[in-house]
Design an enzyme around this catalytic site. Structure first.
Site, PDB file in Angstrom:
ATOM      1  N   ALA A 251     -11.527  23.160  35.864  1.00 12.22           N
ATOM      2  CA  ALA A 251     -12.881  23.472  36.361  1.00 12.22           C
ATOM      3  C   ALA A 251     -13.307  22.622  37.562  1.00 12.22           C
ATOM      4  CB  ALA A 251     -13.945  23.393  35.262  1.00 12.22           C
ATOM      5  N   ALA A 252     -12.394  21.861  38.141  1.00 12.70           N
ATOM      6  CA  ALA A 252     -12.763  21.111  39.353  1.00 12.70           C
ATOM      7  C   ALA A 252     -13.109  22.077  40.489  1.00 12.70           C
ATOM      8  CB  ALA A 252     -11.623  20.184  39.771  1.00 12.70           C
ATOM      9  N   GLY A 253     -12.284  23.101  40.649  1.00 14.27           N
ATOM     10  CA  GLY A 253     -12.564  24.100  41.686  1.00 14.27           C
ATOM     11  C   GLY A 253     -13.880  24.813  41.411  1.00 14.27           C
ATOM     12  N   ASP A 254     -14.143  25.115  40.147  1.00  9.70           N
ATOM     13  CA  ASP A 254     -15.390  25.796  39.786  1.00  9.70           C
ATOM     14  C   ASP A 254     -16.593  24.896  40.085  1.00  9.70           C
ATOM     15  OD1 ASP A 254     -13.844  27.881  38.789  1.00  9.70           O
ATOM     16  OD2 ASP A 254     -13.783  27.010  36.780  1.00  9.70           O
TER      17      ASP A 254
HETATM   18  O1  RIB Z   1     -11.117  27.272  36.299  1.00 13.90           O
HETATM   19  C1  RIB Z   1     -10.996  26.845  34.973  1.00 13.90           C
HETATM   20  C2  RIB Z   1     -11.139  27.998  34.037  1.00 13.90           C
HETATM   21  O2  RIB Z   1     -10.059  28.878  34.221  1.00 13.90           O
HETATM   22  C3  RIB Z   1     -11.100  27.642  32.579  1.00 13.90           C
HETATM   23  O3  RIB Z   1     -12.355  27.298  32.061  1.00 13.90           O
HETATM   24  C4  RIB Z   1     -10.487  28.872  31.945  1.00 13.90           C
HETATM   25  O4  RIB Z   1     -11.379  29.605  31.176  1.00 13.90           O
HETATM   26  C5  RIB Z   1      -9.940  29.707  33.093  1.00 13.90           C
HETATM   27  O5  RIB Z   1     -10.722  30.795  33.328  1.00 13.90           O
END
Ligand code: RIB
Length: 302
Positions: A251-254
Site C-alpha cells: 500500500a505504499a503506492g496507494d
Molecule cells: O496495493 C496494495 C493492495 O493490493 C493490497 O491491499 C491488496 O488488496 C492488493 O489489492
C-alpha cells in the site's frame, strides 16, 4: 459534506502472512504470522486521501458476506462516503493473498470477487459524486470497461483524472490515455504499459516520454527507494524518496496516490503534492499492513 476526491475501484480483504522469504514453486514454508487486514488498491487510496485531509467518496462493490461488511465499515470509520459501495449477491468479497518476507518485499495474488461486478452503470448511478468531485482516481482491479467509462466521464466533467494502472499486465486501451491528467505507474507497471524496461531514472524518463506520446497529460513513475520521476512534455523532474527503514511496502503506492490527490484537492501545487505523497508513502512502509499503515495528516505535514 460533498466529497472533493472520488475513488472508483476495488476493496479487498487482505490475508497476510509473514515469512522469512517468499516460497518457491511447489514449496511449503512455515510462516511467522497471519492477519486479515482491510485493503484493495481503491479502498487503500480512499483511506489515504481521507486520512491526509480530503473529503472522500468511494464507488465499489463487495460480496454479501462478513468481509464485505467489514470493508464497508472500515470506510465509514474513516468518514468516507460509502453509499456507492454496493453489495452483490452470490459473489464473495474480493481477497488478496499476501506474503511479506523479512526484507519487507511482498508477493500478492488477488481474487476479484465483488470487484468484478463493478460495472459502468454502477458508476453512472452515482454521477452526482463525480460531478461534485475535484479529483477522480481509478486503478485496474475492477473491469476495464468501468475504468474507461470513469476516465471518459471525468474528462467530460473537467475533473482532475488520475489513473494508477495497477496491477498492469499489458497495454491499456488506446482511447483511455487522452482522458488521463496524471498517470501514476510504478516500475513494473510502466514496463507493462510501454514494453520498455524500467529500473532507474533514465529508463523511467524513457517510459514516461513514451506514455506522454500516447496522449497522457502528465506522468509520475514511482521508483520506490529511487524516488519518483515527473514528466509533463516540457521536461522531467526527479523527486528523491525520503530515507526510511522499510517494514512492509504493501500500500505504499496507494498511500502516495491518495496523498497526492488530497494535496491537489486542497490546492497544493503539483510538485508540493508529489513531495507530500512521498512523505506519506515513506511513513507507510515503516508499518505493517495496507490500511493500518497509512498515516494521518498531522504526521506528514513538514
Ligand atoms: O496495493 C496494495 C493492495 O493490493 C493490497 O491491499 C491488496 O488488496 C492488493 O489489492
Amino acid at each position: 459534506m460533498q466529497a472533493n476526491v472520488v475513488v472508483v475501484g476495488s476493496l479487498n480483504m487482505d490475508l497476510v502472512t509473514r515469512a522469512e522469504r517468499l516460497p518457491r514453486g511447489g514449496e511449503t514454508l512455515v510462516g511467522e504470522s497471519f492477519a486479515t487486514v482491510p485493503g484493495g488498491k481503491g479502498a487503500n487510496q480512499a483511506v489515504a486521501a481521507a486520512r491526509l485531509g480530503a473529503q472522500v467518496a468511494m464507488v465499489g462493490c463487495v460480496g454479501d458476506d462478513a468481509y464485505g461488511q467489514q470493508l464497508r465499515q472500515a470506510l465509514t470509520d474513516e468518514q468516507i462516503d460509502n453509499q456507492a459501495v454496493s453489495i452483490a449477491a452470490g459473489v464473495p468479497t474480493g481477497v488478496a493473498l499476501i506474503v511479506v518476507d523479512a526484507a519487507s518485499q511482498n508477493a500478492i495474488v488477488i481474487i476479484a470477487g465483488g470487484n468484478g461486478q463493478l460495472l459502468p452503470e454502477s458508476v453512472q448511478c452515482f454521477d452526482a459524486l463525480l460531478q461534485a468531485a475535484q479529483v477522480i482516481i481509478c486503478q485496474l482491479e475492477v473491469p476495464m470497461a468501468t475504468v474507461a467509462y470513469t476516465l471518459e466521464r471525468g474528462r467530460a466533467l473537467g475533473k482532475t483524472v488520475i489513473l494508477n494502472p495497477a496491477p498492469a499486465s499489458g497495454p491499456l486501451p488506446a482511447q483511455c490515455f487522452a482522458n488521463i491528467d496524471y498517470l501514476i505507474p510504478n516500475e513494473s507497471e510502466a514496463e507493462a504499459l510501454t514494453g520498455l524496461p524500467v529500473n532507474d531514472l533514465a529508463s523511467a524518463k524513457a517510459a514516461a516520454t513514451h506514455l506522454l506520446g500516447l496522449g497522457v497529460g502528465k506522468v509520475i513513475v514511482t521508483l520506490g527507494a529511487q524516488g519518483a520521476v515527473f514528466a509533463n512534455g516540457q521536461g522531467f523532474r526527479h523527486f528523491p524518496a525520503p530515507l526510511v527503514k522499510a517494514v512492509d511496502t504493501t500500500a505504499a503506492g496507494d498511500t502516495f496516490v491518495g496523498g497526492f490527490a488530497a494535496a491537489l484537492a486542497r490546492g497544493e501545487e503539483e510538485g508540493a503534492a508529489i513531495a507530500f505523497g512521498q512523505r506519506a508513502a515513506a511513513l507507510s512502509v515503516t508499518r505493517a499492513g495496507a490500511q493500518p499503515s497509512i498515516p494521518h495528516l498531522a504526521e506528514v505535514q513538514p
